[in-house]
Design a protein around this motif. Structure first.
Motif: not given
Length: 435
Positions: A319-330
């Protein structure tokens, strides 16, 4: 047997010496020009190598024990003698400490014995002796012959075949013990089970030595078969004669025919009976057998906690990894439309996280429920639980008495209470309808 070394030594000397007649009939010896004098060490090495022959190894010798001495090191020293019309004969014998520990009872002067071993030559003393690996009284020799015959016959029947071995259950609920009800073996097994994983212990008592012990042992196995999850066949240490009933074909065939897996623990670790070969698993001691048939509850609980923590950490890391990936895309993409999409994706991520957390909670709840159910099942299966409330458990011939129809006047019964057991006899049977 010794012609070859004698001839070789004679040829050796003949090639290096000349015998010249002298006055008076005496002979003088002259050495050749290039002599090769044999040393004592060389000679003893020749003797030892020539004695190392299959004819003098793995043999059994019968004779009378004389000059017996038990050394402080534990080694046995004696002479094996024979006297008859053909003449007297004797050979020095030694049984080293490791093999001597298995000799029971120890030999005495004048005793007729059979010693199994090999011939050896000891250079420091220049002495030939017999190294014994086992010793039995001559009277017991017949039993060894019988044992070998039984072993061949039972092996031909497939009683020792590896493919017939049954697996030992990993989580048994009821453990049966076939042993003497008065020996220390039973108490050792009880102590181990109560420490590792308390469960139902059913005893099928039997004689473990004596002329008719094999019949009692075989019957005890048949009596408990099908009433437990695994059976421990146990007996303490003893001599070859003491353990002999566990070699009898009646016992071996009862083991093979038993539907319940059997773990054998007979005698000491060095003692091997035919029952050990026929059983599904062999343990070196009764205590070790008890440890093999049940798990350690402390270890089980620890492993469960470790797996639970590992699963939680794995899911949270994802879950933490997916959150970081989404923040980078944003951060890389601009524009309101993209921001809305990102917002929608974040919402979906939050929903996914919430669903995952709920799934984790449900799984943890289910695991706790399963653990509680397993614990309740184990406790509900414990026949001793009601005993602490003042109830008693009645058994006849190893079977639980559930109805008055199972007993008649004069039947012997066993009464189990929380702190022990009693033997009793039925004096009268009354039904509720008769009251």
């Amino acid at each position: 047997m010794l012609d070859t070394p004698v001839r070789s030594i004679h040829s050796f000397f003949s090639s290096r010496y000349k015998y010249i007649p002298m006055p008076g009939g005496e002979q003088a010896v002259l050495v050749t020009d290039d002599p090769e004098i044999i040393t004592v060490q060389h000679l003893t090495r020749i003797i030892r190598e020539e004695l190392d022959t299959p004819l003098l190894r793995d043999i059994s010798v019968r004779g009378e024990v004389t000059n017996y001495r038990l050394h402080s090191s534990g080694h046995m020293y004696f002479t094996l003698s024979e006297k008859n019309s053909s003449g007297d004969a004797a050979i020095d014998c030694v049984i080293w400490r490791r093999a001597a520990l298995r000799v029971s009872p120890p030999p005495e002067n004048g005793m007729d014995v059979i010693v199994h071993g090999y011939v050896d030559f000891y250079p420091p003393h220049g002495r030939t002796r017999f190294i014994g690996e086992s010793l039995i009284h001559a009277g017991a020799g017949e039993k060894y012959i019988i044992l070998e015959r039984w072993k061949r016959e039972l092996s031909a029947e497939g009683c020792f075949a590896p493919e017939t071995k049954k697996p030992i259950p990993q989580y048994p609920v009821r453990v049966g013990v076939v042993t003497s009800p008065t020996g220390a073996v039973l108490q050792d097994i009880r102590n181990v089970l109560s420490r590792r994983f308390p469960l139902d212990l059913i005893i099928s008592p039997t004689q473990v030595q004596g002329e008719y012990a094999h019949m009692d042992i075989a019957e005890a196995i048949r009596r408990i078969d099908g009433h437990v999850d695994v059976i421990i066949l146990a007996r303490g240490g003893g001599s070859f004669e003491d353990l002999f009933p566990f070699n009898h074909p009646d016992v071996i065939r009862a083991i093979v025919a038993c539907r319940t897996p059997i773990v054998s623990a007979i005698g000491h670790e060095v003692d091997v009976t035919l029952a050990d070969l026929a059983s599904d698993l062999r343990a070196p001691t009764p205590s070790a057998a008890a440890e093999l048939v049940v798990c350690d509850r402390v270890t089980l609980l620890r492993e469960h906690a470790e797996r639970k923590a590992t699963m939680q950490n794995l899911i949270l890391d994802r879950l933490e990894k997916y959150s970081r990936d989404l923040e980078e895309i944003r951060l890389r993409i601009q524009g309101r439309r993209i921001e809305r999409r990102i917002s929608d994706m974040k919402q979906a991520t939050d929903d996914l996280r919430e669903r995952l957390q709920k799934a984790i909670s449900r799984r943890l709840i289910q695991e706790k429920s399963d653990l509680a159910r397993y614990t309740a099942e184990i406790r509900s299966a414990d026949l001793r639980a009601p005993l602490s409330k003042g109830y008693a458990l009645l058994l006849a011939d190893g079977e639980m008495i559930r109805s008055v129809d199972a007993c008649t006047k004069g039947d012997p019964v066993t009464i189990y209470l929380i702190d022990g057991e009693m033997e009793a006899t039925i004096t009268e049977v009354r039904h509720d309808r008769d009251l």
